[in-house]
Scaffold this active site. Structure first.
Site, short mmCIF file in Angstrom:
data_model
loop_
_atom_site.label_atom_id
_atom_site.label_comp_id
_atom_site.label_asym_id
_atom_site.label_seq_id
_atom_site.Cartn_x
_atom_site.Cartn_y
_atom_site.Cartn_z
N HIS A 211 0.79 -1.24 0.00
CA HIS A 211 0.00 0.00 0.00
C HIS A 211 0.82 1.29 0.00
O HIS A 211 0.26 2.37 -0.08
CB HIS A 211 -0.94 0.03 1.21
CG HIS A 211 -0.22 0.32 2.50
ND1 HIS A 211 0.48 -0.62 3.17
CD2 HIS A 211 -0.07 1.47 3.19
CE1 HIS A 211 1.03 -0.09 4.24
NE2 HIS A 211 0.73 1.18 4.28
C1 UD1 Z 1 -1.86 5.61 6.05
C2 UD1 Z 1 -0.55 5.95 6.78
C3 UD1 Z 1 0.45 4.81 6.60
C4 UD1 Z 1 -0.17 3.49 7.02
C5 UD1 Z 1 -1.46 3.28 6.24
C6 UD1 Z 1 -2.13 1.98 6.59
C7 UD1 Z 1 0.06 8.35 6.83
C8 UD1 Z 1 0.98 9.35 6.27
N1 UD1 Z 1 0.07 7.15 6.21
O1 UD1 Z 1 -1.58 5.52 4.68
O2 UD1 Z 1 1.60 5.06 7.40
O3 UD1 Z 1 0.76 2.45 6.77
O4 UD1 Z 1 -2.33 4.38 6.53
O5 UD1 Z 1 -3.33 1.83 5.88
O6 UD1 Z 1 -0.65 8.63 7.77
N2 UD1 Z 1 -8.87 5.38 1.67
C9 UD1 Z 1 -10.11 4.82 1.57
N3 UD1 Z 1 -10.75 4.50 2.74
C10 UD1 Z 1 -10.21 4.73 3.96
C11 UD1 Z 1 -8.93 5.32 4.04
C12 UD1 Z 1 -8.28 5.63 2.88
O7 UD1 Z 1 -10.63 4.59 0.51
O8 UD1 Z 1 -10.84 4.41 4.99
C13 UD1 Z 1 -8.17 5.71 0.40
C14 UD1 Z 1 -8.38 7.14 0.02
O9 UD1 Z 1 -8.53 7.18 -1.34
C15 UD1 Z 1 -7.11 7.83 0.42
C16 UD1 Z 1 -6.08 6.70 0.30
O10 UD1 Z 1 -6.78 5.49 0.58
O11 UD1 Z 1 -6.80 8.91 -0.37
C17 UD1 Z 1 -4.96 6.87 1.24
O12 UD1 Z 1 -5.39 6.98 2.60
P1 UD1 Z 1 -4.50 7.78 3.68
O13 UD1 Z 1 -5.06 7.65 5.04
O14 UD1 Z 1 -4.22 9.13 3.16
O15 UD1 Z 1 -3.13 7.05 3.65
P2 UD1 Z 1 -2.77 5.53 3.60
O16 UD1 Z 1 -2.15 5.25 2.28
O17 UD1 Z 1 -3.87 4.64 4.07
#
Ligand code: UD1
Length: 364
Positions: A211
């Site tokens: 991821h």
């Molecule tokens: C975040 C953490 C990372 C962790 C990861 C585990 C930071 C900088 N990064 O990254 O360290 O390893 O979580 O999952 O805090 N999204 C959804 N549903 C959700 C959450 C996210 O669809 O419930 C999608 C969204 O499109 C979003 C993308 O995933 O833009 C990324 O989510 P985000 O929380 O920004 O970062 P992660 O890549 O999950």
């Protein structure tokens, strides 16, 4: 003492669960605590399911921050958390890990005179292109109590000028959670899991998670990895619960997984453990799984160029293979020719770290 325990994103939930348990069993009334969920992760499968699965109570405060750029997400959490802190005035906040919620809440608290305790402090990848590395450095620089999982973290903190008396080597709360949930898994009827029927078909398999933006947001690098896992899957099936970010990028780059890869939705903690504990090995870019595989002695290949958790390599079962498809294929071939790395469980990864943390906090 009034304490706020903070969680926001999926890897936080595994870390707060044992702290909640330790706080609950600490019944001398010294600590009055409440739970704050920032809403950084919000999908049912990324958030609510973990609360149920890990017996975490409903949060007392929900900030509903959601996704966005780093600045947008961090800023939203900061603004909403500050409002609550100003009204409620806790004495201390406890943050875990290295996600944007960890950083945002620490800065807010510290600037209005609330003390900060950081659980999983001092880890460094020395790669400042990783957003988590920035979160770790800033959070540690302003924390009052720093709880570490391995001795190298103490060394990093001391080099950065953190006073020795603020650092407490306590072991790993995530291992507390892992050991607790592994025990509970024995009393669950596996047929309750929606993926149970597949597990009966697969006896020998690799478990994969992926991821990190550095790999999945880049077309060339994601195509290279997909080509390699597709090739590996022709020989050994791969189980792949797909993170929402990765799903989005696979679709937008038009990349197809081979039909020997079992693609699953994100799994809750128990169901994920149900799979990876029996895998021949794990391939991952997750920080947490590198440590959890070490704790259970399962070989792990890490799809990154570095790790902030070096003990998993020096003492555990982890091997850093990098982010190139060919390196992954070579690691796989090596493994199949019996070049299997053995490890041992690191010091204080014994299931009692949360208890140590709560004990220290109750004496401050
Ligand atoms: C975040 C953490 C990372 C962790 C990861 C585990 C930071 C900088 N990064 O990254 O360290 O390893 O979580 O999952 O805090 N999204 C959804 N549903 C959700 C959450 C996210 O669809 O419930 C999608 C969204 O499109 C979003 C993308 O995933 O833009 C990324 O989510 P985000 O929380 O920004 O970062 P992660 O890549 O999950």
């Amino acid at each position: 003492m009034r304490l706020f325990l903070i969680a926001g994103a999926r890897p936080n939930f595994m870390k707060i669960a044992p702290i909640v348990r330790a706080l609950r069993s600490h019944t001398d009334g010294i600590i009055d605590w409440e739970l704050v969920h920032t809403g950084q992760h919000y999908d049912h499968k990324m958030s609510a399911t973990f609360f149920q699965d890990l017996d975490i109570p409903e949060p007392d405060y929900f900030l509903d921050a959601g996704s966005g750029s780093h600045a947008q997400q961090t800023a939203k959490i900061m603004i909403r958390f500050e409002e609550i802190c100003v009204k409620q005035r806790p004495d201390l906040i406890v943050v875990v890990g290295d996600v944007n919620s960890t950083l945002a809440c620490s800065i807010v608290a510290k600037k209005i005179g609330i003390k900060v305790a950081h659980v999983e402090a001092g880890l460094r990848s020395f790669d400042r292109t990783m957003p988590e590395e920035i979160n770790r450095i800033v959070t540690d620089a302003i924390s009052d109590y720093l709880f570490t999982t391995e001795k190298t973290a103490n060394d990093n903190l001391i080099k950065e000028g953190v006073p020795k008396e603020n650092i407490h080597f306590v072991g790993h709360v995530m291992v507390d959670n892992l050991l607790y949930q592994k025990d509970r898994l024995q009393n669950i009827d596996p047929a309750e899991f929606s993926t149970y029927r597949y597990k009966q078909e697969y006896t020998r398999y690799i478990f994969l998670t992926l991821h990190r933006p550095a790999v999945v947001d880049n077309k060339e690098s994601l195509s290279d990895i997909v080509e390699s896992i597709n090739r590996i899957s022709q020989e050994t099936p791969i189980i792949f619960p797909v993170h929402p970010r990765t799903k989005k990028m696979l679709n937008s780059f038009g990349l197809k997984l081979s039909n020997k890869i079992l693609e699953l939705p994100p799994l809750n903690f128990k169901e994920s453990l149900f799979w990876w504990k029996d895998a021949i090995f794990v391939m991952t870019d997750s920080g947490g799984l590198q440590e959890e595989t070490t704790a259970l002695g399962i070989p792990c290949f890490t799809l990154r160029d570095n790790t902030e958790r070096p003990i998993t390599v020096t003492e555990g079962t982890n091997t850093i293979v990098g982010t190139k498809g060919i390196a992954l294929w070579n690691a796989y071939r090596d493994f199949m020719t019996e070049n299997i790395k053995k490890g041992h469980v690191p010091e204080l990864w014994d299931g009692r770290s949360a208890e140590r943390i709560v004990n220290i906090l109750s004496h401050i």
